[in-house]
Design a protein around this motif. Structure first.
Motif, PDB file in Angstrom:
ATOM      1  N   THR A   1      44.151  66.422   8.620  1.00 47.82           N
ATOM      2  CA  THR A   1      43.419  65.078   9.017  1.00 47.82           C
ATOM      3  C   THR A   1      44.467  64.088   8.513  1.00 47.82           C
ATOM      4  O   THR A   1      43.956  62.819   8.908  1.00 47.82           O
ATOM      5  N   ALA A   2      45.559  64.324   8.037  1.00 41.96           N
ATOM      6  CA  ALA A   2      46.422  63.249   7.386  1.00 41.96           C
ATOM      7  C   ALA A   2      46.886  62.348   8.452  1.00 41.96           C
ATOM      8  O   ALA A   2      46.947  61.159   8.192  1.00 41.96           O
ATOM      9  N   LEU A   3      47.124  62.733   9.381  1.00 37.66           N
ATOM     10  CA  LEU A   3      47.939  61.800  10.596  1.00 37.66           C
ATOM     11  C   LEU A   3      47.197  61.941  11.888  1.00 37.66           C
ATOM     12  O   LEU A   3      47.382  61.571  13.082  1.00 37.66           O
ATOM     13  N   LEU A   4      45.684  62.424  11.704  1.00 37.64           N
ATOM     14  CA  LEU A   4      45.095  62.806  12.818  1.00 37.64           C
ATOM     15  C   LEU A   4      44.638  61.543  13.689  1.00 37.64           C
ATOM     16  O   LEU A   4      44.961  61.495  14.824  1.00 37.64           O
ATOM     17  N   ARG A   5      44.421  60.335  13.213  1.00 35.93           N
ATOM     18  CA  ARG A   5      43.956  59.195  13.916  1.00 35.93           C
ATOM     19  C   ARG A   5      45.132  58.777  14.720  1.00 35.93           C
ATOM     20  O   ARG A   5      45.353  58.409  15.856  1.00 35.93           O
ATOM     21  N   LYS A   6      46.269  58.721  13.871  1.00 37.64           N
ATOM     22  CA  LYS A   6      47.695  58.238  14.797  1.00 37.64           C
ATOM     23  C   LYS A   6      47.871  59.077  15.827  1.00 37.64           C
ATOM     24  O   LYS A   6      48.298  58.662  16.835  1.00 37.64           O
ATOM     25  N   VAL A   7      47.976  60.326  15.705  1.00 44.92           N
ATOM     26  CA  VAL A   7      48.293  61.325  16.696  1.00 44.92           C
ATOM     27  C   VAL A   7      47.299  61.198  17.849  1.00 44.92           C
ATOM     28  O   VAL A   7      47.876  61.184  18.886  1.00 44.92           O
ATOM     29  N   TYR A   8      46.252  61.326  17.340  1.00 39.27           N
ATOM     30  CA  TYR A   8      45.115  61.227  18.627  1.00 39.27           C
ATOM     31  C   TYR A   8      45.234  60.041  19.338  1.00 39.27           C
ATOM     32  O   TYR A   8      45.157  60.148  20.754  1.00 39.27           O
ATOM     33  N   SER A   9      45.464  58.967  18.794  1.00 40.30           N
ATOM     34  CA  SER A   9      45.711  57.475  19.636  1.00 40.30           C
ATOM     35  C   SER A   9      46.937  57.547  20.512  1.00 40.30           C
ATOM     36  O   SER A   9      46.905  57.216  21.458  1.00 40.30           O
TER      37      SER A   9
ATOM     38  N   GLY B   1      49.109  57.919  26.045  1.00 40.35           N
ATOM     39  CA  GLY B   1      49.536  58.892  26.976  1.00 40.35           C
ATOM     40  C   GLY B   1      48.565  59.308  28.246  1.00 40.35           C
ATOM     41  O   GLY B   1      48.894  59.306  29.318  1.00 40.35           O
ATOM     42  N   TRP B   2      47.399  59.838  27.560  1.00 42.94           N
ATOM     43  CA  TRP B   2      46.448  60.052  28.749  1.00 42.94           C
ATOM     44  C   TRP B   2      45.899  59.106  29.556  1.00 42.94           C
ATOM     45  O   TRP B   2      46.067  58.941  30.778  1.00 42.94           O
ATOM     46  N   LEU B   3      45.784  57.942  29.010  1.00 40.41           N
ATOM     47  CA  LEU B   3      45.344  56.562  29.516  1.00 40.41           C
ATOM     48  C   LEU B   3      46.298  56.142  30.678  1.00 40.41           C
ATOM     49  O   LEU B   3      46.116  55.670  31.723  1.00 40.41           O
ATOM     50  N   ALA B   4      47.694  56.293  30.223  1.00 36.32           N
ATOM     51  CA  ALA B   4      48.910  55.770  31.150  1.00 36.32           C
ATOM     52  C   ALA B   4      48.745  56.816  32.304  1.00 36.32           C
ATOM     53  O   ALA B   4      49.046  56.394  33.477  1.00 36.32           O
ATOM     54  N   SER B   5      48.791  58.285  31.989  1.00 38.82           N
ATOM     55  CA  SER B   5      48.687  58.838  33.343  1.00 38.82           C
ATOM     56  C   SER B   5      47.552  58.652  34.275  1.00 38.82           C
ATOM     57  O   SER B   5      47.817  58.981  35.168  1.00 38.82           O
ATOM     58  N   VAL B   6      46.409  58.469  33.565  1.00 40.46           N
ATOM     59  CA  VAL B   6      45.327  58.255  34.538  1.00 40.46           C
ATOM     60  C   VAL B   6      45.387  57.010  35.559  1.00 40.46           C
ATOM     61  O   VAL B   6      45.294  56.906  36.599  1.00 40.46           O
TER      62      VAL B   6
ATOM     63  N   SER C   1      47.829  57.712  38.091  1.00 37.57           N
ATOM     64  CA  SER C   1      47.305  58.519  39.132  1.00 37.57           C
ATOM     65  C   SER C   1      46.268  57.902  39.964  1.00 37.57           C
ATOM     66  O   SER C   1      46.342  58.025  41.247  1.00 37.57           O
ATOM     67  N   MET C   2      45.550  56.962  39.348  1.00 39.17           N
ATOM     68  CA  MET C   2      44.599  56.149  40.175  1.00 39.17           C
ATOM     69  C   MET C   2      45.022  54.963  40.943  1.00 39.17           C
ATOM     70  O   MET C   2      44.667  54.885  41.893  1.00 39.17           O
ATOM     71  N   ILE C   3      45.991  54.266  40.085  1.00 45.32           N
ATOM     72  CA  ILE C   3      46.641  52.966  40.800  1.00 45.32           C
ATOM     73  C   ILE C   3      47.790  53.039  41.453  1.00 45.32           C
ATOM     74  O   ILE C   3      47.985  53.021  42.731  1.00 45.32           O
ATOM     75  N   LEU C   4      48.871  53.197  40.673  1.00 38.96           N
ATOM     76  CA  LEU C   4      50.173  53.380  41.396  1.00 38.96           C
ATOM     77  C   LEU C   4      50.602  54.450  42.265  1.00 38.96           C
ATOM     78  O   LEU C   4      51.181  54.168  43.142  1.00 38.96           O
ATOM     79  N   SER C   5      50.319  55.686  41.922  1.00 44.29           N
ATOM     80  CA  SER C   5      50.678  56.810  42.784  1.00 44.29           C
ATOM     81  C   SER C   5      50.196  56.501  44.415  1.00 44.29           C
ATOM     82  O   SER C   5      50.889  56.865  45.273  1.00 44.29           O
ATOM     83  N   PRO C   6      48.831  56.195  44.357  1.00 43.10           N
ATOM     84  CA  PRO C   6      48.424  56.071  46.001  1.00 43.10           C
ATOM     85  C   PRO C   6      49.170  55.072  46.603  1.00 43.10           C
ATOM     86  O   PRO C   6      49.437  55.226  47.880  1.00 43.10           O
ATOM     87  N   ILE C   7      49.417  54.133  45.883  1.00 41.97           N
ATOM     88  CA  ILE C   7      50.145  52.767  46.339  1.00 41.97           C
ATOM     89  C   ILE C   7      51.787  53.343  46.790  1.00 41.97           C
ATOM     90  O   ILE C   7      52.107  52.979  47.961  1.00 41.97           O
ATOM     91  N   LEU C   8      52.275  53.991  46.045  1.00 37.60           N
ATOM     92  CA  LEU C   8      53.702  54.410  46.200  1.00 37.60           C
ATOM     93  C   LEU C   8      53.753  55.840  47.272  1.00 37.60           C
ATOM     94  O   LEU C   8      54.609  55.750  47.869  1.00 37.60           O
TER      95      LEU C   8
END
Length: 253
Positions: free
Chosen positions: A96-104, A109-114, A117-124
């Protein structure tokens, strides 16, 4: 010549210190078995209990479990680099020591990939598909010091990501020469290229045959040494410049 001299002494010192730290903290090698055992148990529990609609929750649980194990491993490295050792209490606290930071950071990274995939990739179009193939390599190169930035720097998640990028920009030569050697060694041993920055310690898999176990143990030794070496090297590079290191060596020689 000055650059080569700095590289020589920098890695000579890092190798010596990393060897001493691994010998004092050989238990780090065994953590790979523990994380694999946790993954096996967790997979069995999820496949048994989370059926139907509840399967939606399984992804969240797996993400938290991965972040927790990453937190544990990075916290052990933090103690090894800062105070030279870790104990059982550190291991228990590490989940749990670094859990919040690692998860964030994983969430960023997950939000950037989503969004890509949803916006830039279809345009390109077709170019987007090509860029999608390059993204893991670019992340691996530009954010390679992200694990060390997570446990050695007291920044918020986004600042941690940007610091990792700035660190590589300033220290790419000193950082990638030894890391390339480690990557090649792991590739020779496993036949796989590890481009996932967070494939920490359980990435080599586990074959229960005698040859498989021997290979796994050797891989864990190399991996553990590599992670300590990275931590030692990161600590030195993040608090000094090439000019400062050369000046200090000339001053005390």
């Amino acid at each position: 010549m000055v650059v080569l001299k700095d590289l020589w002494y920098l890695n000579k010192d890092a190798f010596k210190k990393s060897t001493e730290l691994l010998m004092k903290n050989w238990g780090l090698i065994l953590t790979g078995f523990i994380y694999i055992a946790i993954n096996i148990v967790l997979s069995l529990v999820i496949s048994t209990l989370f059926m139907g609609v509840l399967r939606i929750l399984s992804g969240i649980i797996l993400a938290l479990a991965t972040a927790s194990m990453l937190s544990n491993y990075l916290y052990l490295l933090q103690n090894i680099i800062r105070v030279g050792k870790f104990d059982l209490e550190d291991f228990k606290r590490g989940f749990t020591a670094l859990l919040r930071k690692v998860y964030s950071v994983l969430l960023i990274g997950w939000l950037a990939s989503v969004l890509y995939s949803m916006i830039l990739s279809p345009i390109l179009g077709s170019l987007g598909s090509f860029i999608t193939m390059l993204i893991p390599i670019l992340i691996f190169l530009l954010l390679n010091a992200l694990p060390e930035s997570l446990y050695q720097k007291f920044y918020d998640p986004w600042e941690t990501v940007t610091y990792a990028f700035e660190f590589i920009k300033e220290n790419w030569l000193e950082w990638f020469i030894p890391n390339t050697i480690f990557i090649v060694l792991l590739y020779i041993l496993s036949g796989r290229l590890f481009l996932d920055l967070f494939s920490i310690n359980f990435s080599l898999g586990l074959d229960l045959s005698l040859a498989g176990l021997i290979t796994f143990i050797i891989g864990q030794v190399i991996f553990s040494f590599m992670m300590i070496y990275r931590g030692v090297l990161f600590e030195e590079l993040s608090k000094s410049t090439r000019r400062k290191r050369i000046y200090m060596r000339d001053l005390y020689k």
